[in-house]
Write a protein that holds these residues in place. Structure first.
Motif, mmCIF file in Angstrom:
data_model
loop_
_atom_site.group_PDB
_atom_site.id
_atom_site.type_symbol
_atom_site.label_atom_id
_atom_site.label_comp_id
_atom_site.label_asym_id
_atom_site.label_seq_id
_atom_site.Cartn_x
_atom_site.Cartn_y
_atom_site.Cartn_z
ATOM 1 N N ASN B 133 39.802 41.446 26.390
ATOM 2 C CA ASN B 133 41.177 40.928 26.711
ATOM 3 C C ASN B 133 41.799 41.910 27.954
ATOM 4 O O ASN B 133 42.287 43.292 26.656
ATOM 5 N N ARG B 134 42.403 41.432 28.749
ATOM 6 C CA ARG B 134 42.946 43.105 29.583
ATOM 7 C C ARG B 134 43.820 42.650 30.458
ATOM 8 O O ARG B 134 43.978 41.188 30.199
ATOM 9 N N GLU B 135 44.595 43.487 30.699
ATOM 10 C CA GLU B 135 45.850 43.499 31.849
ATOM 11 C C GLU B 135 45.775 43.784 32.777
ATOM 12 O O GLU B 135 44.871 45.105 32.884
ATOM 13 N N VAL B 136 46.408 43.470 34.049
ATOM 14 C CA VAL B 136 46.952 44.267 35.342
ATOM 15 C C VAL B 136 47.914 44.236 35.583
ATOM 16 O O VAL B 136 48.845 42.720 35.298
ATOM 17 N N LYS B 137 48.459 45.081 35.610
ATOM 18 C CA LYS B 137 50.365 45.086 36.158
ATOM 19 C C LYS B 137 50.024 45.259 36.791
ATOM 20 O O LYS B 137 49.632 45.475 38.318
ATOM 21 N N VAL B 138 51.216 44.521 37.662
ATOM 22 C CA VAL B 138 51.374 44.275 39.696
ATOM 23 C C VAL B 138 53.221 44.610 39.882
ATOM 24 O O VAL B 138 53.787 44.006 39.120
#
Lengths: 146, 146, 146
Positions: B133-138
């Motif tokens: 499970n990954r997170e991407v910050k925008v």
């Protein structure tokens, strides 16, 4: 008011045209990018150099001795073989891979109204599937006046 | 006043969740990132796409033919062997190395309220040590209104 | 007025000095960069970490186990041979190539007055032609206050 106007001006995206002549070719575009920075009137800030392509990238490296760019072109061609077994039907998967290795954009600082590059640094368009007509997008985010 | 409020809104970091299913897998996240840009109300500016991980990166490349991503996954696995002699005890040094080759973030320009991507460009989360499970910050830095 | 002053302060370029001791050496500079962020007073924004050199780069990767950096140093030296046939007279073409593989700058988000890094992320100066005295430029673009 003054600084808002300055920011709005600086933030317009400018487009440079670059014509490449070989399949793999790193083209020094520093003076074109710097001209865009000077024309924007921005004294300090950040300059984004961006290609809208998927088989060409942008890098910052030595521009003083043109042999460095030639060595880098050859090294990328050795690192990523054109003749490996690929699925993509266009036969240029190696060009896509090399593009992700250098990246499609670079951020360079602006100071004193110019690109704040190191003594030996130049900005290169990295062509990996030429010859083609390429575009380079330049966007400037100036700092606000104090 | 108006433009300050707009900037403050745009600058909040948004987090996207991405579930990967293979050890090496490039996931096209363009529509999720673009939805974040549209929701921010920013008309023009710069969008930062950033992963807080050390075995996954971000790249911009072709999203039209999914075979390109498959070819790139295979090429990175060939370029950096999983089975070389490494010191790191977790056995995923190859994943860390691939991450530094693509980079942990990309900057994409915003124009007309959308991501200003080239016709064939998509934004990919590059998983190199999945499934996870990954997170991407925008984060968006809008230009100021004139 | 207040926010203009804040931006102007944050936008000054700070220079860090780094002394490297080996030809290929990744040096963890996270605490120095973070100190610069804290000193700037910026609560949120973007931090640019930039080297003005052409044989050293910047990357974000794992800093918890120092063996990861050692593995990455060795992997880059394997990927780009020092002894291939190069044209550049200085004999360090491999250093230039490795620099373009990691890139000369990284953008890291700022939140809560600190670098917004993932749990295992550190910022590294990637020396590829040391030992040398290197500079790292740090520039902060703070968000405007609402």
């Amino acid at each position: 008011m003054t600084h808002s106007a300055k920011r709005a001006f600086g933030s317009q995206i400018q487009t440079l045209k670059v014509k490449t002549t070989r399949r793999t070719e790193w083209v020094n575009i520093t003076s074109d990018v710097n001209r865009t920075v000077v024309a924007s009137g921005a004294k300090s800030g950040v300059c984004y150099i961006y290609v809208p392509h998927t088989t060409a990238g942008i890098t910052v490296n030595e521009g003083d001795d043109p042999d460095v760019a030639r060595d880098m072109e050859a090294a990328f061609d050795r690192m990523v073989s054109r003749d490996a077994v690929y699925k993509h039907y266009e036969g240029n998967s190696d060009s896509h891979i090399k593009t992700s290795l250098v990246g499609t954009s670079q951020s360079v600082l602006i100071e004193g109204g110019h690109l704040h590059l190191g003594q030996w640094q130049s900005i290169f368009l990295c062509e990996f599937d030429g010859p083609r007509n390429r575009e380079v997008k330049v966007k400037i985010q100036p700092d606000l006046a104090p």
